[in-house]
Design a protein around this motif. Sequence first.
Motif, PDB file in Angstrom:
ATOM      1  N   LEU A  92      11.799  -6.010  25.721  1.00  0.00           N
ATOM      2  CA  LEU A  92      12.818  -5.566  24.681  1.00  0.00           C
ATOM      3  C   LEU A  92      12.465  -4.022  24.221  1.00  0.00           C
ATOM      4  O   LEU A  92      11.251  -4.067  23.743  1.00  0.00           O
ATOM      5  N   CYS A  93      13.124  -3.104  24.349  1.00  0.00           N
ATOM      6  CA  CYS A  93      12.671  -1.695  24.152  1.00  0.00           C
ATOM      7  C   CYS A  93      12.899  -1.802  22.508  1.00  0.00           C
ATOM      8  O   CYS A  93      13.866  -2.206  22.151  1.00  0.00           O
ATOM      9  N   TYR A  94      11.953  -1.010  21.925  1.00  0.00           N
ATOM     10  CA  TYR A  94      12.032  -0.680  20.700  1.00  0.00           C
ATOM     11  C   TYR A  94      11.403   0.632  19.943  1.00  0.00           C
ATOM     12  O   TYR A  94      10.865   1.368  20.722  1.00  0.00           O
ATOM     13  N   THR A  95      11.793   1.105  18.971  1.00  0.00           N
ATOM     14  CA  THR A  95      11.083   1.852  17.899  1.00  0.00           C
ATOM     15  C   THR A  95      11.021   1.388  16.749  1.00  0.00           C
ATOM     16  O   THR A  95      11.827   0.952  16.016  1.00  0.00           O
ATOM     17  N   ILE A  96       9.849   1.478  16.161  1.00  0.00           N
ATOM     18  CA  ILE A  96       9.454   1.094  14.793  1.00  0.00           C
ATOM     19  C   ILE A  96       9.494   2.356  14.071  1.00  0.00           C
ATOM     20  O   ILE A  96       8.730   3.507  14.313  1.00  0.00           O
ATOM     21  N   LEU A  97      10.024   2.317  12.828  1.00  0.00           N
ATOM     22  CA  LEU A  97      10.200   3.724  11.859  1.00  0.00           C
ATOM     23  C   LEU A  97       9.579   3.042  10.478  1.00  0.00           C
ATOM     24  O   LEU A  97       9.739   2.411  10.040  1.00  0.00           O
ATOM     25  N   ARG A  98       8.145   3.961  10.532  1.00  0.00           N
ATOM     26  CA  ARG A  98       7.486   3.725   9.375  1.00  0.00           C
ATOM     27  C   ARG A  98       7.813   4.694   8.152  1.00  0.00           C
ATOM     28  O   ARG A  98       7.267   5.750   8.218  1.00  0.00           O
ATOM     29  N   PRO A 138      14.872   9.361  24.832  1.00  0.00           N
ATOM     30  CA  PRO A 138      13.840   8.697  25.602  1.00  0.00           C
ATOM     31  C   PRO A 138      12.547   8.566  25.123  1.00  0.00           C
ATOM     32  O   PRO A 138      11.661   7.591  25.115  1.00  0.00           O
ATOM     33  N   GLU A 139      12.011   9.734  24.625  1.00  0.00           N
ATOM     34  CA  GLU A 139      10.349   9.896  24.353  1.00  0.00           C
ATOM     35  C   GLU A 139       9.998   8.933  23.306  1.00  0.00           C
ATOM     36  O   GLU A 139       8.835   8.827  22.933  1.00  0.00           O
ATOM     37  N   TYR A 140      10.922   8.331  22.578  1.00  0.00           N
ATOM     38  CA  TYR A 140      10.616   7.738  21.432  1.00  0.00           C
ATOM     39  C   TYR A 140      10.782   6.086  21.571  1.00  0.00           C
ATOM     40  O   TYR A 140      10.330   5.125  20.815  1.00  0.00           O
ATOM     41  N   GLU A 141      10.723   5.959  22.790  1.00  0.00           N
ATOM     42  CA  GLU A 141      11.020   4.448  23.129  1.00  0.00           C
ATOM     43  C   GLU A 141       9.582   3.825  23.204  1.00  0.00           C
ATOM     44  O   GLU A 141       8.668   4.357  23.606  1.00  0.00           O
ATOM     45  N   ASN A 142       9.497   2.579  22.620  1.00  0.00           N
ATOM     46  CA  ASN A 142       8.228   1.716  22.381  1.00  0.00           C
ATOM     47  C   ASN A 142       7.263   2.622  21.819  1.00  0.00           C
ATOM     48  O   ASN A 142       6.074   2.449  21.825  1.00  0.00           O
ATOM     49  N   GLN A 143       7.739   3.303  20.543  1.00  0.00           N
ATOM     50  CA  GLN A 143       6.741   4.197  19.494  1.00  0.00           C
ATOM     51  C   GLN A 143       7.012   3.700  18.236  1.00  0.00           C
ATOM     52  O   GLN A 143       7.898   2.896  18.000  1.00  0.00           O
TER      53      GLN A 143
END
Length: 299
Positions: free
Chosen positions: A143-149, A205-210
């Motif tokens: 599952l692709c994600y982006t976590i925003l802190r 796309p460059e922020y995928e899984n970041q």
Amino acid sequence: MRVLVFGGSGFLGSHVADALSEAGHMVTVFDIKPSPYLRNDQIMVTGDVLDMNLVEDVIKNHEIVYHFAGIADIDECATRPIDTVKFNILGTVQILDACQRYKIKRFIFASSAYVFSNSGFFYCSSKKACESLIEDYHNVYGLCYTILRYGSLYGERADKRNSIYKLIKQALSEGKITYYGTGDELREYIHVCDAAQGSILILKPEYENQNIVLTGSEKMRYKDLLEMIREMLDNRIEIQIKPSERRAHYRVTPYNFSPKLGKKLINNPHIDMGQGLLNCMAEIYGQLHKEKKVEVCAY
Ligand SMILES: NC(=O)c1ccc[n+]([C@@H]2O[C@H](COP(=O)([O-])OP(=O)(O)OC[C@H]3O[C@@H](n4cnc5c(N)ncnc54)[C@H](O)[C@@H]3O)[C@@H](O)[C@H]2O)c1
């Protein structure tokens, strides 16, 4: 794209929902309470993230899922540890599980700069647990994600749980600010509209899984912030700094524990803190004096 925003009736979620709609996405808001900010081009689903059947039913019609729902206040989490685990951790797993089964393109999670910290108690533990679960859903199911802190947010639609809202409201209604702490505490403030813009920029796309840090560029000591508010109010308010017993909040930096490294994203241009604070004052003044017409600038 078809985007679902859990917690989209709240402070941050509603601004992100607006920014998504402005960018041309089809937005559904899912929240336990109806959104007072719902636009005509958005759909509202009222429900609990713990209602697995409903969560699944709604997720399957979407491509992207944002998750802002749960108990967002550090002090509230400190008094409700079981609810914090239920709503913040179990709620997140329910959503993650449905996302992987329905092949959602990206799951985007509202974490906090507190994940770097040993302060924040159950709030912080719940964010660390969720980050870890999200990474596991990626590792096990792809599952692709982006976590925003996020850092300390301020701006329109905040309520009494928000630190800047509390300071300005007390200044405007009582002519004084009572601050509990040393005054040397440092915070990185980000206007909620900038946070919302950053939250949709990461769809690239460059922020995928970041893991992305959205703390803004306005680093400020509480003493200076209080002074800034006093100056904006023509030096007519009294400032009292009193010792605090609270241990839930960090003093100078949240950075004393390191989960997966995050890259910091700064919007340029972004909202100047002076302008942002003036707008908050206008909004809160309007709430306190409903008979007066107060203009809040558009950004
Ligand atoms: N506000 C900040 O300064 C800040 C900073 C860092 C991270 N965050 C994170 O961003 C997210 C949103 O924060 P916020 O400040 O907008 O809080 P908020 O309380 O305004 O929004 C949370 C929303 O979740 C909804 N909700 C709560 N329990 C639910 C449930 N069981 N089912 C469905 N909906 C439910 C609430 O009704 C509310 O609308 C939170 O995860 C918070 O931890 C906020």
